[in-house]
Design an enzyme around this catalytic site. Structure first.
Site, PDB file in Angstrom:
ATOM      1  N   ASP A  99      -7.081   4.142  -4.491  1.00  0.00           N
ATOM      2  CA  ASP A  99      -7.720   4.024  -3.176  1.00  0.00           C
ATOM      3  C   ASP A  99      -8.320   5.417  -2.940  1.00  0.00           C
ATOM      4  O   ASP A  99      -8.562   6.147  -3.918  1.00  0.00           O
ATOM      5  CB  ASP A  99      -6.685   3.622  -2.088  1.00  0.00           C
ATOM      6  N   LYS A 130       0.865  -1.189   0.000  1.00  0.00           N
ATOM      7  CA  LYS A 130       0.000   0.000   0.000  1.00  0.00           C
ATOM      8  C   LYS A 130       0.886   1.217   0.000  1.00  0.00           C
ATOM      9  O   LYS A 130       2.023   1.158   0.488  1.00  0.00           O
ATOM     10  CB  LYS A 130      -0.864   0.013   1.262  1.00  0.00           C
TER      11      LYS A 130
HETATM   12  P1  NDP Z   1     -12.949   7.682  -2.875  1.00  0.00           P
HETATM   13  O1  NDP Z   1     -11.863   8.681  -2.718  1.00  0.00           O
HETATM   14  O2  NDP Z   1     -13.527   7.450  -4.213  1.00  0.00           O
HETATM   15  O3  NDP Z   1     -14.146   8.025  -1.880  1.00  0.00           O
HETATM   16  C1  NDP Z   1     -13.937   8.115  -0.517  1.00  0.00           C
HETATM   17  C2  NDP Z   1     -15.254   8.437   0.153  1.00  0.00           C
HETATM   18  O4  NDP Z   1     -15.093   8.315   1.561  1.00  0.00           O
HETATM   19  C3  NDP Z   1     -15.705   9.864  -0.087  1.00  0.00           C
HETATM   20  O5  NDP Z   1     -17.090   9.926  -0.029  1.00  0.00           O
HETATM   21  C4  NDP Z   1     -15.051  10.586   1.086  1.00  0.00           C
HETATM   22  O6  NDP Z   1     -15.670  11.814   1.430  1.00  0.00           O
HETATM   23  C5  NDP Z   1     -15.246   9.582   2.181  1.00  0.00           C
HETATM   24  N1  NDP Z   1     -14.225   9.780   3.198  1.00  0.00           N
HETATM   25  C6  NDP Z   1     -12.891   9.739   3.025  1.00  0.00           C
HETATM   26  N2  NDP Z   1     -12.259  10.009   4.168  1.00  0.00           N
HETATM   27  C7  NDP Z   1     -13.226  10.228   5.067  1.00  0.00           C
HETATM   28  C8  NDP Z   1     -13.209  10.543   6.431  1.00  0.00           C
HETATM   29  N3  NDP Z   1     -12.053  10.697   7.109  1.00  0.00           N
HETATM   30  N4  NDP Z   1     -14.408  10.683   7.068  1.00  0.00           N
HETATM   31  C9  NDP Z   1     -15.581  10.515   6.389  1.00  0.00           C
HETATM   32  N5  NDP Z   1     -15.647  10.225   5.091  1.00  0.00           N
HETATM   33  C10 NDP Z   1     -14.496  10.073   4.448  1.00  0.00           C
HETATM   34  O7  NDP Z   1     -12.365   6.325  -2.262  1.00  0.00           O
HETATM   35  P2  NDP Z   1     -12.875   4.829  -2.479  1.00  0.00           P
HETATM   36  O8  NDP Z   1     -14.348   4.804  -2.663  1.00  0.00           O
HETATM   37  O9  NDP Z   1     -11.994   4.200  -3.475  1.00  0.00           O
HETATM   38  O10 NDP Z   1     -12.495   4.189  -1.065  1.00  0.00           O
HETATM   39  C11 NDP Z   1     -13.428   4.098   0.017  1.00  0.00           C
HETATM   40  C12 NDP Z   1     -12.983   3.013   0.982  1.00  0.00           C
HETATM   41  O11 NDP Z   1     -12.928   1.760   0.292  1.00  0.00           O
HETATM   42  C13 NDP Z   1     -11.588   3.176   1.583  1.00  0.00           C
HETATM   43  O12 NDP Z   1     -11.590   2.629   2.888  1.00  0.00           O
HETATM   44  C14 NDP Z   1     -10.698   2.318   0.687  1.00  0.00           C
HETATM   45  O13 NDP Z   1      -9.529   1.914   1.347  1.00  0.00           O
HETATM   46  C15 NDP Z   1     -11.642   1.167   0.441  1.00  0.00           C
HETATM   47  N6  NDP Z   1     -11.356   0.329  -0.732  1.00  0.00           N
HETATM   48  C16 NDP Z   1     -11.247   0.860  -1.966  1.00  0.00           C
HETATM   49  C17 NDP Z   1     -11.033   0.043  -3.064  1.00  0.00           C
HETATM   50  C18 NDP Z   1     -10.990   0.565  -4.454  1.00  0.00           C
HETATM   51  O14 NDP Z   1     -10.899  -0.246  -5.375  1.00  0.00           O
HETATM   52  N7  NDP Z   1     -11.066   1.868  -4.690  1.00  0.00           N
HETATM   53  C19 NDP Z   1     -10.863  -1.395  -2.907  1.00  0.00           C
HETATM   54  C20 NDP Z   1     -11.085  -1.884  -1.567  1.00  0.00           C
HETATM   55  C21 NDP Z   1     -11.307  -1.023  -0.528  1.00  0.00           C
HETATM   56  P3  NDP Z   1     -14.924  13.198   1.065  1.00  0.00           P
HETATM   57  O15 NDP Z   1     -15.150  13.387  -0.399  1.00  0.00           O
HETATM   58  O16 NDP Z   1     -15.616  14.213   1.914  1.00  0.00           O
HETATM   59  O17 NDP Z   1     -13.489  13.046   1.432  1.00  0.00           O
HETATM   60  O1  2IT Z   2      -7.889  -1.691  -0.654  1.00  0.00           O
HETATM   61  C1  2IT Z   2      -7.846  -2.193  -1.801  1.00  0.00           C
HETATM   62  O2  2IT Z   2      -7.987  -3.404  -1.986  1.00  0.00           O
HETATM   63  C2  2IT Z   2      -7.639  -1.290  -2.933  1.00  0.00           C
HETATM   64  N1  2IT Z   2      -7.558  -0.079  -2.743  1.00  0.00           N
HETATM   65  C3  2IT Z   2      -7.498  -1.842  -4.312  1.00  0.00           C
HETATM   66  C4  2IT Z   2      -6.104  -2.339  -4.545  1.00  0.00           C
HETATM   67  C5  2IT Z   2      -5.801  -2.781  -5.950  1.00  0.00           C
HETATM   68  O3  2IT Z   2      -4.624  -3.096  -6.175  1.00  0.00           O
HETATM   69  O4  2IT Z   2      -6.676  -2.831  -6.813  1.00  0.00           O
END
Ligand code: NDP
Ligand code: 2IT
Length: 448
Positions: A166, A126
């Site tokens: 992420d 990461k």
């Molecule tokens: P994005 O940046 O697309 O969206 C993040 C979302 O979470 C936004 O709505 C953001 O709001 C909110 N957020 C972020 N930080 C905070 C905080 N401190 N408090 C409240 N809300 C918050 O990210 P993703 O959708 O990609 O990721 C969301 C979660 O999913 C994370 O935990 C990530 O690690 C996990 N994840 C992502 C994967 C992926 O493929 N993208 C895969 C597996 C897990 P704001 O706009 O106000 O910051």
């Molecule tokens: O938390 C996660 O699994 C991710 N942000 C996606 C990682 C990836 O390599 O697609």
């Protein structure tokens, strides 16, 4: 057993005392994996978990770039290469002001188990930066991404370490990062996943984490003879994961009541339908606005400032925003309101206290490393397609994603089902299943 676990956790604490999120992730794994190690001679006495909590390599670097007003900005970049026993390091990059060693080590540690669960050959890593993309112009984002990659490029490669998105890193950022990598290496390879479709990306990768979370929840509900149809769903977040978790929930006939961002949540008692979701995608992905902007168009909805949506009564909760966004008191509220299933789209969104509440009540609860593994799994499928120099169709990738989520569910049952009452502890199941594959590879490769 408690003594062994405490001794282990104390040792990890001594070395990493100032890393609360990392210690939290280790504690959740140690509680279930150490008893398994003690019962199995092949793992016992080899300090195997102690080896797993130490990153193989942790890189930090300076990132200097020039903002639109000509000011020189300095950020910190990181890549944690946690474990490469079963494949090249793989895992996302997070750009958010809260990024530090503790956050990235917890994410990298979780990633090792998650990637192992996918059945694909990927190690765990990461990275990211404390850079805050909010309010930055496209030009500033590009200059930052280029500066970040001008150092990261020496540490990664398609057979070494393959980053992805992420929080704060989506299609736009992956494009800029890929552009600089290609220029510096003079190579067109699958060094990043989440790429655009015309330059090596995979169909379904944008949807995969959210869809996969819902596919996993579907599998859990099936064990109780239930499904999404007619269920009330509460979702947090409004980014990549949340958007596609909502899309799939709607497709399966559920009523989605909430979405959120760091400023609060929206509650739409009539349900967020496809048209409303398209508007949220426009607000968040194109306009880069706030979730509260929803009320400008959908006036009957409510915006609840500075709160998380767990106070809204629901059957299914899908936390899809960030770590520790659902605490013990939220978990109790969800239970009191009749919630029967929680599937984590985010990484470690539930505090340890909340997890214990779910486990004690024996509801369907899936930790992120199982339920959100569809994203990295589809990244793995993107790597395969890049190596084959061939693309699968949307239907083919979606089918593989569904199969992988179903296999992860089977693994959780294999290692997490109670013999006496059939309760499935998905935390235990995911941790042990993820551990076994990595531990076997580490043992085979010797002390390296
Ligand atoms: P994005 O940046 O697309 O969206 C993040 C979302 O979470 C936004 O709505 C953001 O709001 C909110 N957020 C972020 N930080 C905070 C905080 N401190 N408090 C409240 N809300 C918050 O990210 P993703 O959708 O990609 O990721 C969301 C979660 O999913 C994370 O935990 C990530 O690690 C996990 N994840 C992502 C994967 C992926 O493929 N993208 C895969 C597996 C897990 P704001 O706009 O106000 O910051
Ligand atoms: O938390 C996660 O699994 C991710 N942000 C996606 C990682 C990836 O390599 O697609």
């Amino acid at each position: 057993m408690k003594k062994i676990i405490n001794e282990f956790l104390n040792l990890v604490k001594e070395r990493n005392g100032d890393e609360p999120e990392f210690l939290q992730a280790v504690e959740e794994v140690a509680e279930t994996v150490l008893p398994y190690i003690v019962e199995h001679d092949i793992y016992y006495g080899k300090n195997i978990l102690l080896r797993m909590v130490e990153p193989e390599r942790a890189i930090t670097f300076r990132v200097c770039w020039v903002d639109d007003s000509g000011e020189i900005q300095v950020n910190r970049g990181y890549r944690i290469q946690m474990n490469s026993a079963i494949g090249p390091y793989k895992g996302g990059l997070r750009f958010h002001p809260t990024v530090n060693m503790s956050i990235l080590k917890f994410l990298a540690f979780e990633q090792v188990f998650k990637n192992s669960l996918t059945t694909l050959p990927m190690g765990g890593g990461k990275g990211g930066s404390d850079f805050d993309p909010k309010g930055k112009s496209d030009g500033e984002i590009m200059r930052f991404c280029h500066a970040f990659m001008s150092e990261l490029f020496r540490h990664i490669g398609p057979n070494t370490d393959v980053p992805a998105g992420d929080i704060g890193v989506g299609a736009r950022e992956i494009g800029f990062l890929f552009g600089m990598y290609k220029k510096l290496k003079n190579e067109f390879t699958g060094v990043l996943t989440g790429k655009g479709l015309s330059w090596g990306g995979s169909l379904i990768r944008p949807e995969a984490t959210g869809y996969g979370t819902v596919y996993f929840a579907q599998k859990m509900l099936e064990t109780k003879g239930q499904d999404f149809k007619g269920k009330q769903v509460v979702v947090s977040g409004s980014g990549n994961v949340a958007q596609f978790a909502v899309e799939k929930s709607i497709q399966l006939g559920a009523k989605v009541l909430t979405m959120s961002d760091s400023s609060g949540y929206i509650y739409d008692s009539e349900g967020i339908n496809n048209e409303k979701l398209a508007h949220i995608m426009y607000i968040k992905n194109v306009k880069r606005g706030r979730i509260s902007d929803y009320l400008e168009t959908y006036k009957k909805a409510k915006f609840v400032k500075d709160k998380t949506p767990w106070e809204v009564a629901c059957d299914i909760a899908l936390p899809c925003a960030t770590q520790n966004e659902l605490n013990e008191s939220d978990a109790k509220t969800l239970l009191n309101n009749g919630c029967l299933c929680v599937a984590e789209g985010a990484n470690m969104p539930s505090t340890l206290g909340a997890v214990r509440v779910f486990q004690k009540a024996k509801i369907l609860y899936a930790p992120g490393k199982a339920s959100n593994a569809g994203g990295v799994a589809t990244s793995g499928l993107e790597m395969t397609q890049n190596s084959l120099r061939f693309n699968w169709t949307r239907e083919e990738v979606d089918l593989k994603l569904k199969e992988i989520m179903s296999n992860i569910h089977d693994s959780c049952i294999k290692y997490g089902k109670n013999e006496d009452d059939d309760y499935v502890d998905y935390v235990k199941g995911a941790n042990i299943a993820g551990f076994v594959k990595v531990a076997d590879a580490m043992l085979a490769q010797g002390i390296v």
